[in-house]
Write a protein that holds these residues in place. Structure first.
Motif, PDB file in Angstrom:
ATOM      1  N   LEU A 590       0.862  -1.182   0.000  1.00 17.81           N
ATOM      2  CA  LEU A 590       0.000   0.000   0.000  1.00 17.81           C
ATOM      3  C   LEU A 590       0.897   1.230   0.000  1.00 17.81           C
ATOM      4  O   LEU A 590       1.621   1.483   0.969  1.00 17.81           O
ATOM      5  CB  LEU A 590      -0.908  -0.003   1.226  1.00 17.81           C
ATOM      6  N   SER A 591       0.871   1.969  -1.096  1.00 19.24           N
ATOM      7  CA  SER A 591       1.718   3.154  -1.210  1.00 19.24           C
ATOM      8  C   SER A 591       0.990   4.224  -2.005  1.00 19.24           C
ATOM      9  O   SER A 591       0.507   3.967  -3.121  1.00 19.24           O
ATOM     10  CB  SER A 591       3.047   2.801  -1.884  1.00 19.24           C
ATOM     11  N   GLN A 592       0.915   5.404  -1.458  1.00 16.49           N
ATOM     12  CA  GLN A 592       0.255   6.511  -2.151  1.00 16.49           C
ATOM     13  C   GLN A 592       1.029   6.971  -3.373  1.00 16.49           C
ATOM     14  O   GLN A 592       0.473   7.608  -4.261  1.00 16.49           O
ATOM     15  CB  GLN A 592       0.077   7.685  -1.178  1.00 16.49           C
ATOM     16  N   TYR A 593       2.312   6.656  -3.424  1.00  9.16           N
ATOM     17  CA  TYR A 593       3.157   7.131  -4.523  1.00  9.16           C
ATOM     18  C   TYR A 593       3.299   6.096  -5.640  1.00  9.16           C
ATOM     19  O   TYR A 593       3.995   6.341  -6.625  1.00  9.16           O
ATOM     20  CB  TYR A 593       4.540   7.497  -3.981  1.00  9.16           C
ATOM     21  N   GLY A 594       2.666   4.933  -5.484  1.00  6.55           N
ATOM     22  CA  GLY A 594       2.770   3.910  -6.510  1.00  6.55           C
ATOM     23  C   GLY A 594       4.149   3.274  -6.529  1.00  6.55           C
ATOM     24  O   GLY A 594       4.987   3.504  -5.645  1.00  6.55           O
ATOM     25  N   VAL A 595       4.403   2.452  -7.523  1.00  3.88           N
ATOM     26  CA  VAL A 595       5.697   1.783  -7.658  1.00  3.88           C
ATOM     27  C   VAL A 595       6.173   1.912  -9.098  1.00  3.88           C
ATOM     28  O   VAL A 595       5.381   2.050 -10.029  1.00  3.88           O
ATOM     29  CB  VAL A 595       5.604   0.291  -7.267  1.00  3.88           C
ATOM     30  N   GLY A 596       7.492   1.817  -9.268  1.00  2.00           N
ATOM     31  CA  GLY A 596       8.078   1.870 -10.601  1.00  2.00           C
ATOM     32  C   GLY A 596       8.206   0.491 -11.216  1.00  2.00           C
ATOM     33  O   GLY A 596       7.870  -0.532 -10.610  1.00  2.00           O
ATOM     34  N   ASP A 597       8.716   0.465 -12.434  1.00  2.73           N
ATOM     35  CA  ASP A 597       8.859  -0.802 -13.154  1.00  2.73           C
ATOM     36  C   ASP A 597       9.861  -1.725 -12.476  1.00  2.73           C
ATOM     37  O   ASP A 597       9.667  -2.950 -12.439  1.00  2.73           O
ATOM     38  CB  ASP A 597       9.296  -0.531 -14.601  1.00  2.73           C
ATOM     39  N   GLU A 598      10.961  -1.149 -11.937  1.00  2.00           N
ATOM     40  CA  GLU A 598      11.963  -1.975 -11.270  1.00  2.00           C
ATOM     41  C   GLU A 598      11.381  -2.661 -10.042  1.00  2.00           C
ATOM     42  O   GLU A 598      11.658  -3.833  -9.784  1.00  2.00           O
ATOM     43  CB  GLU A 598      13.171  -1.116 -10.879  1.00  2.00           C
ATOM     44  N   GLN A 599      10.562  -1.920  -9.293  1.00  2.00           N
ATOM     45  CA  GLN A 599       9.980  -2.501  -8.086  1.00  2.00           C
ATOM     46  C   GLN A 599       8.947  -3.564  -8.437  1.00  2.00           C
ATOM     47  O   GLN A 599       8.834  -4.584  -7.742  1.00  2.00           O
ATOM     48  CB  GLN A 599       9.346  -1.406  -7.236  1.00  2.00           C
ATOM     49  N   ARG A 600       8.198  -3.349  -9.491  1.00  2.00           N
ATOM     50  CA  ARG A 600       7.248  -4.379  -9.938  1.00  2.00           C
ATOM     51  C   ARG A 600       7.977  -5.649 -10.360  1.00  2.00           C
ATOM     52  O   ARG A 600       7.491  -6.768 -10.142  1.00  2.00           O
ATOM     53  CB  ARG A 600       6.392  -3.849 -11.087  1.00  2.00           C
ATOM     54  N   LYS A 601       9.145  -5.476 -10.950  1.00  2.00           N
ATOM     55  CA  LYS A 601       9.934  -6.642 -11.352  1.00  2.00           C
ATOM     56  C   LYS A 601      10.414  -7.416 -10.128  1.00  2.00           C
ATOM     57  O   LYS A 601      10.493  -8.653 -10.144  1.00  2.00           O
ATOM     58  CB  LYS A 601      11.127  -6.186 -12.199  1.00  2.00           C
ATOM     59  N   VAL A 602      10.734  -6.679  -9.052  1.00  2.00           N
ATOM     60  CA  VAL A 602      11.136  -7.342  -7.804  1.00  2.00           C
ATOM     61  C   VAL A 602       9.989  -8.194  -7.273  1.00  2.00           C
ATOM     62  O   VAL A 602      10.184  -9.358  -6.877  1.00  2.00           O
ATOM     63  CB  VAL A 602      11.575  -6.296  -6.757  1.00  2.00           C
ATOM     64  N   PHE A 603       8.775  -7.633  -7.251  1.00  2.00           N
ATOM     65  CA  PHE A 603       7.606  -8.401  -6.806  1.00  2.00           C
ATOM     66  C   PHE A 603       7.407  -9.643  -7.675  1.00  2.00           C
ATOM     67  O   PHE A 603       7.085 -10.722  -7.169  1.00  2.00           O
ATOM     68  CB  PHE A 603       6.345  -7.526  -6.860  1.00  2.00           C
ATOM     69  N   GLN A 604       7.578  -9.478  -8.977  1.00  2.00           N
ATOM     70  CA  GLN A 604       7.396 -10.595  -9.905  1.00  2.00           C
ATOM     71  C   GLN A 604       8.426 -11.683  -9.634  1.00  2.00           C
ATOM     72  O   GLN A 604       8.114 -12.877  -9.659  1.00  2.00           O
ATOM     73  CB  GLN A 604       7.512 -10.089 -11.350  1.00  2.00           C
ATOM     74  N   ASN A 605       9.672 -11.290  -9.377  1.00  2.00           N
ATOM     75  CA  ASN A 605      10.730 -12.265  -9.131  1.00  2.00           C
ATOM     76  C   ASN A 605      10.512 -13.028  -7.831  1.00  2.00           C
ATOM     77  O   ASN A 605      10.862 -14.208  -7.733  1.00  2.00           O
ATOM     78  CB  ASN A 605      12.094 -11.575  -9.088  1.00  2.00           C
ATOM     79  N   ILE A 606       9.964 -12.359  -6.824  1.00  2.00           N
ATOM     80  CA  ILE A 606       9.814 -13.004  -5.516  1.00  2.00           C
ATOM     81  C   ILE A 606       8.503 -13.786  -5.420  1.00  2.00           C
ATOM     82  O   ILE A 606       8.498 -14.963  -5.054  1.00  2.00           O
ATOM     83  CB  ILE A 606       9.873 -11.942  -4.389  1.00  2.00           C
ATOM     84  N   TYR A 607       7.383 -13.145  -5.752  1.00  2.00           N
ATOM     85  CA  TYR A 607       6.072 -13.735  -5.495  1.00  2.00           C
ATOM     86  C   TYR A 607       5.364 -14.228  -6.746  1.00  2.00           C
ATOM     87  O   TYR A 607       4.272 -14.809  -6.636  1.00  2.00           O
ATOM     88  CB  TYR A 607       5.175 -12.717  -4.786  1.00  2.00           C
ATOM     89  N   GLY A 608       5.950 -14.006  -7.913  1.00  2.00           N
ATOM     90  CA  GLY A 608       5.267 -14.404  -9.130  1.00  2.00           C
ATOM     91  C   GLY A 608       4.046 -13.542  -9.369  1.00  2.00           C
ATOM     92  O   GLY A 608       4.052 -12.332  -9.111  1.00  2.00           O
ATOM     93  N   PRO A 609       2.936 -14.121  -9.830  1.00  2.00           N
ATOM     94  CA  PRO A 609       1.729 -13.314 -10.108  1.00  2.00           C
ATOM     95  C   PRO A 609       0.924 -12.988  -8.866  1.00  2.00           C
ATOM     96  O   PRO A 609      -0.079 -12.286  -8.951  1.00  2.00           O
ATOM     97  CB  PRO A 609       0.927 -14.215 -11.056  1.00  2.00           C
ATOM     98  N   TYR A 610       1.341 -13.504  -7.701  1.00  2.00           N
ATOM     99  CA  TYR A 610       0.545 -13.332  -6.483  1.00  2.00           C
ATOM    100  C   TYR A 610       1.068 -12.145  -5.678  1.00  2.00           C
ATOM    101  O   TYR A 610       1.669 -12.302  -4.607  1.00  2.00           O
ATOM    102  CB  TYR A 610       0.575 -14.617  -5.656  1.00  2.00           C
ATOM    103  N   SER A 611       0.830 -10.956  -6.214  1.00  2.00           N
ATOM    104  CA  SER A 611       1.248  -9.728  -5.559  1.00  2.00           C
ATOM    105  C   SER A 611       0.262  -8.623  -5.908  1.00  2.00           C
ATOM    106  O   SER A 611      -0.161  -8.491  -7.063  1.00  2.00           O
ATOM    107  CB  SER A 611       2.664  -9.339  -5.991  1.00  2.00           C
ATOM    108  N   LEU A 612      -0.098  -7.823  -4.905  1.00  2.00           N
ATOM    109  CA  LEU A 612      -1.050  -6.729  -5.096  1.00  2.00           C
ATOM    110  C   LEU A 612      -0.374  -5.405  -4.774  1.00  2.00           C
ATOM    111  O   LEU A 612       0.353  -5.297  -3.779  1.00  2.00           O
ATOM    112  CB  LEU A 612      -2.271  -6.909  -4.186  1.00  2.00           C
TER     113      LEU A 612
END
Length: 637
Positions: A590-612
């Motif tokens: 939960l972040s008011q500032y959103g996330v960048g592409d690099e951070q989304r890639k981190v979520f993808q690498n760790i949790y796969g598609p199960y990240s909100l």
């Protein structure tokens, strides 16, 4: 809490690193070998470490993967099976005595890589595609380097670029460009020396050719290379300080006399019974197969003189004894015990190799203060509207407990077996079918990252935690809420204390007054996500509920002592282990500032598609419903 500026914010692709690590272990045939990224690629056989070069970064994905795999091929297969470490060590020591050691070492590293590349392709033709990509990229690179070094008058760097192009040229008619008047005259001779590498069949031959080239060039140049293109790791050679003779007995006898009689070979031999002891022996005797000879006369018997052999001679000694029946009959568990012992001895890091010095410390829960209670009720009122939507999503998607069928009742649905109606005075011939209970058969663990990087996200994260707590409490789902962080001030190479603050536990989660303790969570220091996930998963597995969920509220950036490079990979491994054990793990940010592409890639690498990822807590119910449905469908399949 402030952090140092991170100048290298490049994120590691943990999935690619795991793929390279598996490839390394397969080719090396050794599970202990590790894989990491470094500026240059080389192998450290002592520490069993293989390094993949950063040279391949920021290229098309296919070229990057092929280049990194070619590094692994050369190190995990070529260097291990085809490189002579003693020759490398000898050549490395020789380089230190020369005027141009940097050129000498890089020349050898290049030549040996080219030699073992051909050996790898000959032994494993499937490696050819990656090596072709490697050569094409390096050819283009060194063509550019040749031009740049000529313009900058870095003649030895230009010669090295030229050596690579000669060794990897597709045509035997390679034209030599003009470099400088001092070196142009020796270039034909040097080219002939370089062409000898094609016929080199061993590390020793490569070293000899390199020595001849270095001796030619150091007499015509005044300075060494400036750039580092390859790295030559000099392996340490273990010195044998103690020989076999040093292990033999050296202390003299009490008397130092010698018999005058010589051995005739006709001496009488006396056979005696010597007792042995083992665990089945009831009464151990006083003498066993052990001798301490401190006094006696030296003779020439039992020397190195040969004697005539006999037909009954054996290579091994045989001891004859007797056995009797014992109570120990069952040996079926011995193999399992041996396997267990081997696992315990080899697995010194049950929470991952990166966390072998991590220590879990659970902080005692404190009662909430009046300020916490007032702030909690304020936030609770703000999320009241979204709580009903989340409650409905959980109630519709999660599996409910089952009420087992009951028989032999006095009322209910009539049973088919009616004989008892005629044979018994008060027959019980009714039953009830298995029905769904209102209770949901699930347990939740909410794990909150309390690191310094969550400081600007903690306020919104608390709203999400309160939303989950109230929704789960309303549907009577047991849950726990735990914050975690690592103390950076106390962390060292041998100890990394990780603190866990359980503000809500399973026993109090459904109580009406529970909740204000959530406001005690505050951003602290570092976070070791993989270790925290493994620790909490252990406790969650002990629960009897059928469905188990672990929700990690984190920004996806593990950072702790010695955890920066492999933190993402270790966290991904922890998530995979938990899912294999039946725990559904997903991440929420939960972040008011959103996330960048690099951070989304981190979520993808760790949790796969199960990240909100949601900017506000109001988006959570709508985002969570399809995720819960996806998890439910996966469990059914």
């Amino acid at each position: 809490m402030y952090r140092f500026i991170n100048f290298n914010d490049e994120k590691i692709d943990s999935l690619l690193l795991m793929e390279l690590a598996d490839l390394t272990k397969t080719l090396a045939k050794d599970e202990e070998y590790k894989t990491e990224f470094r500026v240059h690629s080389y192998i450290n056989k002592v520490e069993k470490q293989i390094y993949v070069s950063h040279f391949w970064n920021h290229r098309p994905e296919m070229d990057m993967k092929a280049g990194m795999k070619s590094d692994v091929f050369l190190r995990a297969y070529g260097n291990i099976y085809f490189t002579d470490d003693q020759e490398v060590n000898k050549y490395g020591n020789w380089c230190e005595t020369r005027k141009i050691p940097r050129f000498a070492k890089q020349l050898f590293a290049l030549a040996e890589d080219v030699r073992i590349e051909e050996q790898c392709k000959k032994s494993r033709p499937g490696m050819g595609q990656e090596f072709r990509v490697r050569r094409n990229i390096y050819n283009n690179y060194f063509e550019t380097q040749l031009k740049v070094n000529r313009e900058r008058s870095n003649f030895l760097d230009a010669i090295f670029s030229l050596v690579y192009l000669i060794m990897n040229s597709d045509t035997p008619f390679f034209s030599l460009p003009e470099l400088h008047e001092n070196v142009d005259s020796i270039m034909p001779l040097m080219k002939n020396k370089v062409e000898l590498f094609f016929d080199a069949s061993s590390t020793a031959e490569v070293a000899e050719i390199c020595r001849s080239i270095v001796e030619i060039l150091e007499n015509n140049t005044n300075r060494d290379m400036i750039n580092d293109y390859f790295h030559l790791y000099i392996p340490p050679i273990e010195k044998q300080d103690m020989l076999f003779n040093d292990l033999l007995r050296k202390d003299p006898l009490v008397n130092d006399d010698k018999s005058d009689e010589e051995n005739s070979g006709k001496e009488e031999i006396y056979e005696e019974e010597l007792k042995t002891w083992h665990r089945e022996t009831e009464k151990p005797g006083d003498s066993f197969l052990q001798f301490d000879l401190n006094q006696g006369t030296k003779t020439d018997m039992l020397t190195n003189d040969a004697r005539e052999g006999e037909a009954g001679d054996q290579a091994l000694a045989i001891i004859q004894g007797a056995t009797k029946k014992t109570t120990n009959k069952d040996f079926s568990s011995l193999e399992a015990i041996e396997k267990k012992d081997s696992v315990l001895s080899s697995s010194k890091a049950p929470y991952g190799i990166e966390n072998k010095h991590a220590e879990a410390i659970f902080i005692t829960k404190l009662p909430p203060q009046s300020e916490h209670i007032s702030n909690y009720h304020l936030l609770k009122n703000n999320v009241q509207l979204y709580q009903k939507r989340l409650k409905k999503s959980i109630d519709l998607t999660l599996e409910h407990k089952k009420i087992l069928p009951r028989s032999d009742l006095q009322f209910g649905k009539l049973n088919r077996k009616l004989i008892r109606f005629f044979t018994e005075e008060q027959p019980r011939i009714f039953h009830k079918r298995m029905d769904e209970s209102k209770d949901i058969d699930a347990a939740f663990s909410l794990l909150i990252d309390c690191s310094a990087s969550m400081e600007d996200k903690m306020a919104e994260t608390k709203k999400g935690i309160i939303l989950f707590h109230e929704a789960l409490k309303s549907v009577k789902v047991p849950h726990e809420i735990i914050g975690f962080w690592e103390d950076a001030n106390e962390a060292s190479a041998n100890k990394q204390p990780n603190y866990f603050k359980r503000v809500i536990d399973f026993t109090t989660s459904l109580m009406g007054q529970s909740g204000p303790e959530i406001m005690q969570l505050e951003p602290k220091e570092d976070n070791r996500d993989g270790f925290a996930i493994r620790i909490i998963s252990e406790g969650l597995l002990k629960r009897l509920e059928k469905q188990k969920f672990l929700i990690v509220f984190s920004d996806g950036e593990p950072a702790a002592f010695g955890y920066n490079q492999n933190g993402i990979m270790d966290t991904h491994a922890a998530v995979t282990e938990a899912r294999k054990k039946g725990i559904e793990v997903f991440n929420i940010l939960l972040s008011q500032y959103g996330v960048g592409d690099e951070q989304r890639k981190v979520f993808q690498n760790i949790y796969g598609p199960y990240s909100l990822v949601a900017q506000t807590v109001s988006e959570l119910p709508d985002l969570l419903l399809p995720l819960l449905k996806k998890l439910l469908l996966k469990s059914i399949i």
